[in-house]
Design a protein around this motif. Structure first.
Motif, PDB file in Angstrom:
ATOM      1  N   VAL A  33       0.866  -1.187   0.000  1.00 11.66           N
ATOM      2  CA  VAL A  33       0.000   0.000   0.000  1.00 11.66           C
ATOM      3  C   VAL A  33       0.906   1.242   0.000  1.00 11.66           C
ATOM      4  CG1 VAL A  33      -1.732   1.316   1.283  1.00 11.66           C
ATOM      5  CG2 VAL A  33      -1.821  -1.199   1.269  1.00 11.66           C
ATOM      6  N   PRO A  34       0.746   2.143  -0.990  1.00 10.84           N
ATOM      7  CA  PRO A  34       1.592   3.347  -1.035  1.00 10.84           C
ATOM      8  C   PRO A  34       1.383   4.243   0.194  1.00 10.84           C
ATOM      9  CG  PRO A  34       0.431   3.042  -3.116  1.00 10.84           C
ATOM     10  CD  PRO A  34      -0.176   2.077  -2.132  1.00 10.84           C
ATOM     11  N   VAL A  35       2.500   4.694   0.749  1.00  9.14           N
ATOM     12  CA  VAL A  35       2.478   5.602   1.893  1.00  9.14           C
ATOM     13  C   VAL A  35       3.342   6.806   1.514  1.00  9.14           C
ATOM     14  CG1 VAL A  35       3.043   5.925   4.332  1.00  9.14           C
ATOM     15  CG2 VAL A  35       2.230   3.696   3.523  1.00  9.14           C
ATOM     16  N   GLU A  36       2.704   7.981   1.399  1.00  5.95           N
ATOM     17  CA  GLU A  36       3.438   9.178   0.990  1.00  5.95           C
ATOM     18  C   GLU A  36       3.597  10.143   2.146  1.00  5.95           C
ATOM     19  OE1 GLU A  36       2.984  11.530  -2.928  1.00  5.95           O
ATOM     20  OE2 GLU A  36       1.900  12.716  -1.433  1.00  5.95           O
ATOM     21  N   GLY A  37       4.789  10.658   2.277  1.00  4.84           N
ATOM     22  CA  GLY A  37       5.064  11.719   3.241  1.00  4.84           C
ATOM     23  C   GLY A  37       5.712  12.877   2.511  1.00  4.84           C
ATOM     24  N   LYS A  38       5.613  14.056   3.094  1.00  4.88           N
ATOM     25  CA  LYS A  38       6.223  15.225   2.453  1.00  4.88           C
ATOM     26  C   LYS A  38       7.222  15.870   3.398  1.00  4.88           C
ATOM     27  CE  LYS A  38       2.556  18.387   3.807  1.00  4.88           C
ATOM     28  NZ  LYS A  38       1.573  19.379   3.384  1.00  4.88           N
ATOM     29  N   PHE A  39       8.261  16.420   2.811  1.00  2.00           N
ATOM     30  CA  PHE A  39       9.242  17.188   3.572  1.00  2.00           C
ATOM     31  C   PHE A  39       8.776  18.637   3.568  1.00  2.00           C
ATOM     32  CE2 PHE A  39      11.584  13.500   2.080  1.00  2.00           C
ATOM     33  CZ  PHE A  39      12.218  13.088   3.242  1.00  2.00           C
ATOM     34  N   THR A  40       8.633  19.194   4.761  1.00  3.84           N
ATOM     35  CA  THR A  40       8.104  20.555   4.858  1.00  3.84           C
ATOM     36  C   THR A  40       9.193  21.619   4.934  1.00  3.84           C
ATOM     37  OG1 THR A  40       7.934  20.379   7.269  1.00  3.84           O
ATOM     38  CG2 THR A  40       5.985  19.744   5.974  1.00  3.84           C
ATOM     39  N   ARG A  41      10.456  21.193   5.120  1.00  6.34           N
ATOM     40  CA  ARG A  41      11.565  22.160   5.155  1.00  6.34           C
ATOM     41  C   ARG A  41      12.707  21.654   4.266  1.00  6.34           C
ATOM     42  NH1 ARG A  41      10.040  21.909  10.466  1.00  6.34           N
ATOM     43  NH2 ARG A  41      11.816  20.610  11.041  1.00  6.34           N
ATOM     44  N   PHE A  42      13.052  22.455   3.292  1.00  5.01           N
ATOM     45  CA  PHE A  42      14.173  22.141   2.415  1.00  5.01           C
ATOM     46  C   PHE A  42      14.618  23.422   1.726  1.00  5.01           C
ATOM     47  CE2 PHE A  42      10.144  21.218   0.368  1.00  5.01           C
ATOM     48  CZ  PHE A  42      10.204  21.985  -0.790  1.00  5.01           C
ATOM     49  N   SER A  43      15.811  23.399   1.177  1.00  2.77           N
ATOM     50  CA  SER A  43      16.319  24.552   0.431  1.00  2.77           C
ATOM     51  C   SER A  43      17.068  24.030  -0.788  1.00  2.77           C
ATOM     52  CB  SER A  43      17.246  25.404   1.307  1.00  2.77           C
ATOM     53  OG  SER A  43      18.370  24.641   1.712  1.00  2.77           O
ATOM     54  N   ALA A  44      17.209  24.887  -1.782  1.00  2.00           N
ATOM     55  CA  ALA A  44      17.940  24.499  -2.983  1.00  2.00           C
ATOM     56  C   ALA A  44      18.547  25.720  -3.632  1.00  2.00           C
ATOM     57  CB  ALA A  44      17.006  23.789  -3.961  1.00  2.00           C
ATOM     58  N   GLN A  45      19.691  25.522  -4.243  1.00  2.00           N
ATOM     59  CA  GLN A  45      20.320  26.547  -5.066  1.00  2.00           C
ATOM     60  C   GLN A  45      20.468  25.946  -6.452  1.00  2.00           C
ATOM     61  OE1 GLN A  45      23.917  27.705  -2.991  1.00  2.00           O
ATOM     62  NE2 GLN A  45      22.824  29.404  -2.057  1.00  2.00           N
ATOM     63  N   LEU A  46      19.864  26.582  -7.428  1.00  2.00           N
ATOM     64  CA  LEU A  46      19.848  26.079  -8.789  1.00  2.00           C
ATOM     65  C   LEU A  46      20.424  27.126  -9.726  1.00  2.00           C
ATOM     66  CD1 LEU A  46      16.144  24.842  -8.691  1.00  2.00           C
ATOM     67  CD2 LEU A  46      18.175  23.484  -8.175  1.00  2.00           C
ATOM     68  N   ALA A  47      21.360  26.708 -10.569  1.00  2.00           N
ATOM     69  CA  ALA A  47      21.880  27.582 -11.623  1.00  2.00           C
ATOM     70  C   ALA A  47      21.596  26.861 -12.928  1.00  2.00           C
ATOM     71  CB  ALA A  47      23.372  27.811 -11.433  1.00  2.00           C
ATOM     72  N   PHE A  48      20.788  27.475 -13.795  1.00  2.00           N
ATOM     73  CA  PHE A  48      20.380  26.777 -15.003  1.00  2.00           C
ATOM     74  C   PHE A  48      20.152  27.736 -16.159  1.00  2.00           C
ATOM     75  CE2 PHE A  48      17.164  25.055 -17.864  1.00  2.00           C
ATOM     76  CZ  PHE A  48      17.800  23.880 -18.241  1.00  2.00           C
ATOM     77  N   ASP A  49      20.712  27.354 -17.300  1.00  2.00           N
ATOM     78  CA  ASP A  49      20.487  28.077 -18.548  1.00  2.00           C
ATOM     79  C   ASP A  49      20.261  26.996 -19.604  1.00  2.00           C
ATOM     80  OD1 ASP A  49      20.621  29.420 -20.962  1.00  2.00           O
ATOM     81  OD2 ASP A  49      22.373  30.623 -20.425  1.00  2.00           O
ATOM     82  N   ALA A  50      19.063  26.955 -20.186  1.00  2.00           N
ATOM     83  CA  ALA A  50      18.718  25.905 -21.160  1.00  2.00           C
ATOM     84  C   ALA A  50      19.671  25.899 -22.354  1.00  2.00           C
ATOM     85  CB  ALA A  50      17.277  26.092 -21.642  1.00  2.00           C
ATOM     86  N   ALA A  51      20.244  27.051 -22.681  1.00  2.00           N
ATOM     87  CA  ALA A  51      21.182  27.121 -23.805  1.00  2.00           C
ATOM     88  C   ALA A  51      22.543  26.529 -23.447  1.00  2.00           C
ATOM     89  CB  ALA A  51      21.348  28.567 -24.256  1.00  2.00           C
ATOM     90  N   LYS A  52      22.863  26.504 -22.142  1.00  2.00           N
ATOM     91  CA  LYS A  52      24.149  25.960 -21.680  1.00  2.00           C
ATOM     92  C   LYS A  52      23.921  25.069 -20.453  1.00  2.00           C
ATOM     93  CE  LYS A  52      25.683  30.153 -21.294  1.00  2.00           C
ATOM     94  NZ  LYS A  52      26.513  31.306 -20.929  1.00  2.00           N
TER      95      LYS A  52
END
Length: 194
Positions: free
Chosen positions: A51-70
């Protein structure tokens, strides 16, 4: 004297243009450096007795650097607070934070740090990196779909991991016939434009 003042005025104007251009370039590079946590989600779904059991993380952080051309020049760093995992019940939350599962007192954070980003189709990319949970690290490849909504980029994907590779579920919980070894991590990260 007048010519000197004009030259000085031109130099000041040029300097201002350069400073403005640098500021614009820096803000463009940094445009999606942080995520909008209020509109982002990270979940983990396991199966208990199939039986699927889903939980969520309520605190997180991320740093993302993204350019679709590069894309190869991009990077991602995600930090998840393991004490924030919420199954919707305080008793279950305490148990999953305990030593047999996340051991969140000893290992309060899980991290993902990218090492490569490669195109994988229209608006799709494979992000290779190191996932660390409970002090155990594995190299993983995460398929990510990138979309633009207004001024923001969104990053969506899922990754299936084996909990046993990270020592999540010890003692009686090592038995994968009760709680499956596969855990699906899903994320929806919204880049916060500046």
């Amino acid at each position: 004297m007048k010519a000197c003042a004009q030259r000085l005025g031109l130099q000041v104007s040029t300097a201002r243009v350069i400073v403005a251009a640098l500021a614009l370039a820096l803000s463009a590079t940094d445009a999606f450096a942080q995520i909008d946590a209020a509109h982002s989600t990270i979940t983990a779904t396991s199966k208990q007795m199939n039986v699927p059991v889903e939980g969520k993380f309520t605190r997180f952080s991320a740093q993302l650097a993204f350019d679709a051309a590069k894309p190869a020049a991009g990077s991602a760093q995600v930090n998840v607070d393991m004490t924030s995992y919420d199954l919707g019940d305080d008793t279950y939350n305490e148990e999953v934070r305990g030593k047999d599962w996340f051991d969140a007192k000893t290992y309060p954070n899980a991290t993902f740090v990218s090492s490569a980003i490669a195109p994988a189709g229209t608006d799709m990319f494979n992000v290779t990196g190191k996932l660390t949970i409970k002090g155990k690290s594995q190299t993983v490849v995460v398929p990510v779909t990138v979309a633009t909504q207004g001024a923001a980029h969104t990053f969506d994907g899922s990754l299936t991991i084996k909990r046993s590779q990270f020592d999540v579920g010890l003692g009686e919980w090592k038995d994968t016939s009760v709680v499956a070894d596969d855990v699906v991590i899903r994320f929806h990260l919204v880049g916060a434009g500046k």
